[in-house]
Design an enzyme around this catalytic site. Sequence first.
Site, PDB file in Angstrom:
ATOM      1  CD  GLU A  41      -2.486   1.369   2.709  1.00  0.00           C
ATOM      2  OE1 GLU A  41      -2.843   0.326   3.279  1.00  0.00           O
ATOM      3  OE2 GLU A  41      -2.726   2.504   3.160  1.00  0.00           O
ATOM      4  NE  ARG A  66      -0.689   8.326   5.225  1.00  0.00           N
ATOM      5  CZ  ARG A  66      -0.615   7.454   6.206  1.00  0.00           C
ATOM      6  NH1 ARG A  66       0.403   7.491   7.041  1.00  0.00           N
ATOM      7  NH2 ARG A  66      -1.547   6.543   6.373  1.00  0.00           N
ATOM      8  CB  THR A  80      -3.501   8.147   2.545  1.00  0.00           C
ATOM      9  OG1 THR A  80      -2.601   7.355   3.317  1.00  0.00           O
ATOM     10  CG2 THR A  80      -3.815   9.399   3.353  1.00  0.00           C
ATOM     11  CE  LYS A 133      -6.277   1.800   6.638  1.00  0.00           C
ATOM     12  NZ  LYS A 133      -4.986   1.939   5.957  1.00  0.00           N
TER      13      LYS A 133
HETATM   14  C1  3PG Z   1      -2.265   3.429   7.664  1.00  0.00           C
HETATM   15  O1  3PG Z   1      -2.297   4.346   6.870  1.00  0.00           O
HETATM   16  O2  3PG Z   1      -2.839   2.352   7.478  1.00  0.00           O
HETATM   17  C2  3PG Z   1      -1.560   3.643   8.959  1.00  0.00           C
HETATM   18  O3  3PG Z   1      -0.849   4.835   8.988  1.00  0.00           O
HETATM   19  C3  3PG Z   1      -0.682   2.502   9.323  1.00  0.00           C
HETATM   20  O4  3PG Z   1      -0.585   2.538  10.704  1.00  0.00           O
HETATM   21  P1  3PG Z   1       0.801   2.252  11.427  1.00  0.00           P
HETATM   22  O5  3PG Z   1       1.718   3.372  11.028  1.00  0.00           O
HETATM   23  O6  3PG Z   1       0.460   2.267  12.902  1.00  0.00           O
HETATM   24  O7  3PG Z   1       1.300   0.925  10.960  1.00  0.00           O
END
Ligand code: 3PG
Length: 209
Positions: free
Chosen positions: A41, A45, A69, A129
């Site tokens: 993924e 960002r 995102t 999710k």
């Molecule tokens: C996401 O976008 O799924 C999260 O930022 C992932 O979370 P983590 O940084 O706690 O793994």
Amino acid sequence: MSDLAARMRRAGFVPVVTIERAEHGPKLARALVDGGLPMIEVTLRTPAALDALAAVLGEVPEAEAGVGTVLSVDDLGRAASIGARFAFSPGFTPELLAAGAKAGLPFIPGVATAAEAMQARSAGYRLLKFFPAEQSGGIAALKAFHGPLADLAFCPTGGITEANLRDYLAQPNVVAVGSSFVAPAADIEAGRWDRITERARKVRALIAG
Ligand code: 3PG
């Protein structure tokens, strides 16, 4: 179960990566594929995210790379136009649920509560999710969802670590977990691909074991 959910179940783990420089995309994807984690993924960002993803899709065919995102219908359209294999959102809007149903790539909305899961379910979504997982009740919440919402499958992200990933994956309604810990920004920026591969291998071994 959808094809994507089945492939996600086989992968078990989806590294969540944030890429500042597009040329890092293929090297990072190669490092993750070498470590046994082909489903990736790429978060939207950074300004480089879509170029990085396009480079991965073009140069590392073994990777199954999508976006994360996704905050708007425009984000979804841009991801679909470059051939992203899937699109995760940390949540959803009514517009995103509608657009995701005809986007030309699988859209996975984010939910944190039963009410949100029901809204996404009403719009036809069965793979969601669960975000932010640890902060929203973690495994106990997933167990509770499974009673009334037994036809839903989840990819939890947010706070997943080496210490808890196996417990998440043991839940019947979890197809895979996602996390950023395998490919931290500092390692990507410094080109420490071997460390990323090493962490990916460890995750692969944890899943297999
Ligand atoms: C996401 O976008 O799924 C999260 O930022 C992932 O979370 P983590 O940084 O706690 O793994």
